[in-house]
Design a protein around this motif. Structure first.
Motif, PDB file in Angstrom:
ATOM      1  N   ALA A  23      51.221  38.661 -84.951  1.00  0.00           N
ATOM      2  CA  ALA A  23      52.309  37.783 -84.518  1.00  0.00           C
ATOM      3  C   ALA A  23      53.117  37.332 -85.735  1.00  0.00           C
ATOM      4  O   ALA A  23      52.557  37.143 -86.827  1.00  0.00           O
ATOM      5  N   ASP A  24      54.426  37.162 -85.552  1.00  0.00           N
ATOM      6  CA  ASP A  24      55.315  36.877 -86.691  1.00  0.00           C
ATOM      7  C   ASP A  24      54.828  35.735 -87.566  1.00  0.00           C
ATOM      8  O   ASP A  24      54.836  35.835 -88.799  1.00  0.00           O
ATOM      9  N   GLN A  46      58.569  36.051 -95.280  1.00  0.00           N
ATOM     10  CA  GLN A  46      57.968  36.892 -96.319  1.00  0.00           C
ATOM     11  C   GLN A  46      58.463  36.553 -97.728  1.00  0.00           C
ATOM     12  O   GLN A  46      57.892  37.030 -98.709  1.00  0.00           O
ATOM     13  N   ASP A  53      46.939  33.561 -81.349  1.00  0.00           N
ATOM     14  CA  ASP A  53      47.406  34.413 -82.451  1.00  0.00           C
ATOM     15  C   ASP A  53      46.575  34.167 -83.710  1.00  0.00           C
ATOM     16  O   ASP A  53      46.203  35.102 -84.431  1.00  0.00           O
ATOM     17  N   PRO A  97      57.566  43.918 -92.792  1.00  0.00           N
ATOM     18  CA  PRO A  97      57.007  43.956 -91.437  1.00  0.00           C
ATOM     19  C   PRO A  97      58.131  43.992 -90.405  1.00  0.00           C
ATOM     20  O   PRO A  97      59.281  43.662 -90.725  1.00  0.00           O
ATOM     21  N   ARG A  98      57.794  44.366 -89.194  1.00  0.00           N
ATOM     22  CA  ARG A  98      58.832  44.480 -88.146  1.00  0.00           C
ATOM     23  C   ARG A  98      59.140  43.096 -87.566  1.00  0.00           C
ATOM     24  O   ARG A  98      58.660  42.734 -86.497  1.00  0.00           O
ATOM     25  N   ASP A  99      59.926  42.333 -88.298  1.00  0.00           N
ATOM     26  CA  ASP A  99      60.357  41.024 -87.821  1.00  0.00           C
ATOM     27  C   ASP A  99      61.881  40.998 -87.766  1.00  0.00           C
ATOM     28  O   ASP A  99      62.521  42.042 -87.860  1.00  0.00           O
ATOM     29  N   GLY A 100      62.450  39.820 -87.639  1.00  0.00           N
ATOM     30  CA  GLY A 100      63.892  39.716 -87.514  1.00  0.00           C
ATOM     31  C   GLY A 100      64.666  40.151 -88.746  1.00  0.00           C
ATOM     32  O   GLY A 100      65.878  40.344 -88.678  1.00  0.00           O
ATOM     33  N   SER A 101      63.971  40.302 -89.876  1.00  0.00           N
ATOM     34  CA  SER A 101      64.639  40.697 -91.125  1.00  0.00           C
ATOM     35  C   SER A 101      64.447  42.174 -91.454  1.00  0.00           C
ATOM     36  O   SER A 101      64.868  42.637 -92.516  1.00  0.00           O
ATOM     37  N   TYR A 102      63.801  42.897 -90.548  1.00  0.00           N
ATOM     38  CA  TYR A 102      63.395  44.277 -90.842  1.00  0.00           C
ATOM     39  C   TYR A 102      64.578  45.162 -91.244  1.00  0.00           C
ATOM     40  O   TYR A 102      64.524  45.855 -92.268  1.00  0.00           O
ATOM     41  N   THR A 120      51.782  36.724 -89.642  1.00  0.00           N
ATOM     42  CA  THR A 120      51.906  37.933 -90.469  1.00  0.00           C
ATOM     43  C   THR A 120      51.819  37.644 -91.973  1.00  0.00           C
ATOM     44  O   THR A 120      51.213  38.428 -92.711  1.00  0.00           O
ATOM     45  N   GLN A 145      53.933  47.395 -91.342  1.00  0.00           N
ATOM     46  CA  GLN A 145      52.934  47.387 -90.284  1.00  0.00           C
ATOM     47  C   GLN A 145      52.576  48.819 -89.910  1.00  0.00           C
ATOM     48  O   GLN A 145      53.407  49.731 -90.008  1.00  0.00           O
TER      49      GLN A 145
END
Length: 227
Positions: free
Chosen positions: A201-202, A108, A69, A154-159, A205, A181
């Motif tokens: 990758a998270d 983030q 990554d 970004p498209r993570d767990g907090s999105y 990012t 993203q």
């Protein structure tokens, strides 16, 4: 024991510390540290992998995947730097703002703090970085017509929760500058301004999402005549 992560070989910190990780990012040309900030993220990422392996929290294959990554980062950074012209154009619209709010969740959140710090350091605009979950506990009262709010989404767990933050800002007529993203149509349909960065990758990012914030601070400073 003290571990020093430093960009200056032989610094006072490294002389006092038990051990040193030298980043070797090269000298900073200006006051605002940008490449050393990025190099520090990488150094601590590698430290995390080493500690994870030592404690058997990560398998050798886990480490190899995380390193792969990281190897992608130079290409992703190059793609992100290609946004420079678009961000310069955005800076023209934002250069006269008196205040900024930066929002991020999880990984983030420190990037939101870094974005606000850079804007303060080189453009002399008041800026605050906040965790998205804390927005309702103070900063939301300051959001009004036209306040620029930079949202890291970004498209993570907090999105999904960041989408809620963006909607709350829009409900108070704030001006949303969303870092997303590439291909994110959901946020693009809401925010007034969208900066698309390549997916990563998270855990790497943040290295990518910080670049537009540093470029934005730089271009706003140039527009305001700050040397």
């Amino acid at each position: 024991p003290i571990l020093a992560v430093t960009n200056v070989v032989g610094s006072a910190l490294s002389r006092e510390a038990t051990g040193t990780l030298s980043m070797h990012a090269g000298p900073e040309i200006g006051v605002a540290s940008t490449k050393a900030f990025t190099a520090m993220i990488v150094a601590v990422y590698l430290l995390g992998l080493w500690l994870g392996r030592q404690r058997d929290a990560l398998t050798a294959e886990d480490v190899r995947k995380r390193v792969r990554d990281l190897v992608e980062v130079p290409r992703l950074v190059e793609e992100t730097l290609a946004l420079d012209t678009a961000i310069a154009a955005l800076a023209r619209q934002l250069a006269n703002a008196r205040d900024f709010l930066y929002l991020g969740r999880g990984l983030q959140h420190p990037i939101a703090l870094e974005g606000a710090l850079k804007l303060k350091e080189i453009s002399y605009i008041h800026a605050e970085g906040y965790a998205g979950g804390e927005m309702k506990h103070g900063p939301i009262a300051l959001i009004d017509d036209g306040l620029p709010v930079v949202a890291l989404a970004p498209r993570d767990g907090s999105y999904e929760r960041m989408l809620g933050n963006i909607e709350e800002v829009l409900a108070r007529e704030g001006q949303v500058i969303a870092v997303v993203q590439a291909g994110d149509r959901l946020v693009a349909g809401k925010a007034q301004h969208v900066i698309e960065v390549p997916p990563a990758a998270d855990l790497v990012t943040p290295i990518i999402t910080v670049i537009p914030l540093q470029l934005l601070a730089y271009h706003i400073a140039v527009r305001r005549g700050c040397d």
